[in-house]
Design an enzyme around this catalytic site. Structure first.
Site, PDB file in Angstrom:
ATOM      1  NE  ARG A  59      -2.593  -1.949   3.075  1.00 39.27           N
ATOM      2  CZ  ARG A  59      -2.613  -1.790   4.385  1.00 39.27           C
ATOM      3  NH1 ARG A  59      -3.045  -0.676   4.915  1.00 39.27           N
ATOM      4  NH2 ARG A  59      -2.196  -2.748   5.184  1.00 39.27           N
ATOM      5  CD  GLU A  96      -2.855  -2.710  14.594  1.00 34.96           C
ATOM      6  OE1 GLU A  96      -2.866  -2.156  13.484  1.00 34.96           O
ATOM      7  OE2 GLU A  96      -3.732  -2.533  15.457  1.00 34.96           O
TER       8      GLU A  96
HETATM    9  O1  LIG Z   1       3.485  -0.025  11.815  1.00 34.78           O
HETATM   10  P1  LIG Z   1       3.255  -1.489  11.577  1.00 34.78           P
HETATM   11  O2  LIG Z   1       2.532  -2.159  12.725  1.00 34.78           O
HETATM   12  O3  LIG Z   1       4.519  -2.191  11.228  1.00 34.78           O
HETATM   13  O4  LIG Z   1       2.249  -1.630  10.347  1.00 34.78           O
HETATM   14  C1  LIG Z   1       2.274  -0.804   9.215  1.00 34.78           C
HETATM   15  C2  LIG Z   1       2.325  -1.614   7.953  1.00 34.78           C
HETATM   16  O5  LIG Z   1       1.200  -2.483   7.849  1.00 34.78           O
HETATM   17  C3  LIG Z   1       0.632  -2.366   6.560  1.00 34.78           C
HETATM   18  O6  LIG Z   1       1.234  -3.195   5.625  1.00 34.78           O
HETATM   19  P2  LIG Z   1       0.911  -4.760   5.459  1.00 34.78           P
HETATM   20  O7  LIG Z   1       2.065  -5.537   6.028  1.00 34.78           O
HETATM   21  O8  LIG Z   1      -0.444  -5.068   5.992  1.00 34.78           O
HETATM   22  O9  LIG Z   1       1.002  -5.001   3.909  1.00 34.78           O
HETATM   23  P3  LIG Z   1       0.217  -4.427   2.638  1.00 34.78           P
HETATM   24  O10 LIG Z   1       0.681  -2.998   2.459  1.00 34.78           O
HETATM   25  O11 LIG Z   1       0.687  -5.316   1.550  1.00 34.78           O
HETATM   26  O12 LIG Z   1      -1.269  -4.501   2.868  1.00 34.78           O
HETATM   27  C4  LIG Z   1       0.898  -0.921   6.192  1.00 34.78           C
HETATM   28  O13 LIG Z   1       0.805  -0.722   4.792  1.00 34.78           O
HETATM   29  C5  LIG Z   1       2.278  -0.695   6.736  1.00 34.78           C
HETATM   30  O14 LIG Z   1       3.289  -1.087   5.812  1.00 34.78           O
HETATM   31  N1  LIG Z   2      -4.913  -0.843  11.665  1.00 30.99           N
HETATM   32  C1  LIG Z   2      -4.313  -0.839  10.466  1.00 30.99           C
HETATM   33  N2  LIG Z   2      -4.976  -0.446   9.359  1.00 30.99           N
HETATM   34  C2  LIG Z   2      -4.359  -0.458   8.151  1.00 30.99           C
HETATM   35  N3  LIG Z   2      -3.110  -0.839   7.972  1.00 30.99           N
HETATM   36  C3  LIG Z   2      -2.418  -1.236   9.046  1.00 30.99           C
HETATM   37  N4  LIG Z   2      -1.154  -1.664   9.179  1.00 30.99           N
HETATM   38  C4  LIG Z   2      -0.950  -1.966  10.473  1.00 30.99           C
HETATM   39  N5  LIG Z   2      -2.033  -1.731  11.194  1.00 30.99           N
HETATM   40  C5  LIG Z   2      -2.974  -1.269  10.321  1.00 30.99           C
END
Ligand SMILES: O=P(O)(O)OC[C@H]1O[C@H](OP(=O)(O)OP(=O)(O)O)[C@H](O)[C@@H]1O
Ligand SMILES: Nc1ncnc2[nH]cnc12
Length: 171
Positions: A59, A96
């Site tokens: 994302r 998270e």
């Molecule tokens: O601060 P944090 O707890 O580390 O979480 C933040 C990350 O989580 C999500 O990515 P995700 O790993 O869900 O992958 P995606 O972007 O492919 O959906 C978001 O896009 C961040 O990269």
């Molecule tokens: N609550 C949340 N919503 C969207 N992206 C996330 N990445 C980690 N935590 C998230």
């Protein structure tokens, strides 16, 4: 001025019970919101000189490439393990709702490059912390960690507090 908060929806219990997921797909469907967010994310950098915008799969890619264009900088993808084809550096992390690893091409950043790290969400900060480690291992100078959304109650900024942290929206 666009009310971007109204274009981000909360999805309870996704991808795991207890997590309230910030879904930015309604925002991405709105052309004016894309233009507005790109400009405002660039304004957060105060339009200083930037060599590379680093975006985090997946994302983070949406606005990182637009931001690179807006700042007249190059774009560098940080990808989940096993996706990048050339020689890589790798960094594992917790987020998270799970754990993963990020990789960067070893020639993606030159020593002394001024780098803006961009991601859509700063939650617990594990992902951004791993990204910062990779950028700095290659000699990049992180001028800003730039996010669309910061979930401040998860205290992710504690993990990257050495850096300038800026977000368009804070919850
Ligand atoms: O601060 P944090 O707890 O580390 O979480 C933040 C990350 O989580 C999500 O990515 P995700 O790993 O869900 O992958 P995606 O972007 O492919 O959906 C978001 O896009 C961040 O990269
Ligand atoms: N609550 C949340 N919503 C969207 N992206 C996330 N990445 C980690 N935590 C998230």
């Amino acid at each position: 001025m666009i009310d971007i908060e109204s274009l981000i929806r909360d999805i309870p219990d996704f991808p795991k019970p207890g997590v309230v997921f910030k879904d930015i797909t309604p925002l991405l469907m709105d052309a004016k919101a894309i233009a507005y967010c790109t400009e405002e994310l660039a304004n957060l950098t105060e339009r200083q000189h930037v060599d590379k915008v680093v975006g985090i799969e997946s994302r983070g890619f949406f606005f990182a490439t637009l931001l690179a264009k807006e700042l007249n900088a190059g774009f560098v993808p940080l990808r989940k393990a096993g996706k990048l084809p050339y020689h890589t550096l790798k960094e594992p992390y917790l987020l998270e709702y799970g754990m993963d690893s990020l990789e960067i091409h070893e020639d993606a950043i030159s020593k002394g490059d001024k780098v803006v790290l961009h991601d859509d969400v700063l939650a617990t900060g594990g992902t951004a912390q791993a990204a910062c480690k990779l950028i700095e291992k290659l000699g990049g100078e992180i001028v800003q960690c730039n996010f669309l959304i910061e979930l401040s109650f998860l205290r992710g900024s504690d993990k990257i507090r050495r850096h300038d942290i800026r977000s368009l929206l804070t919850y």
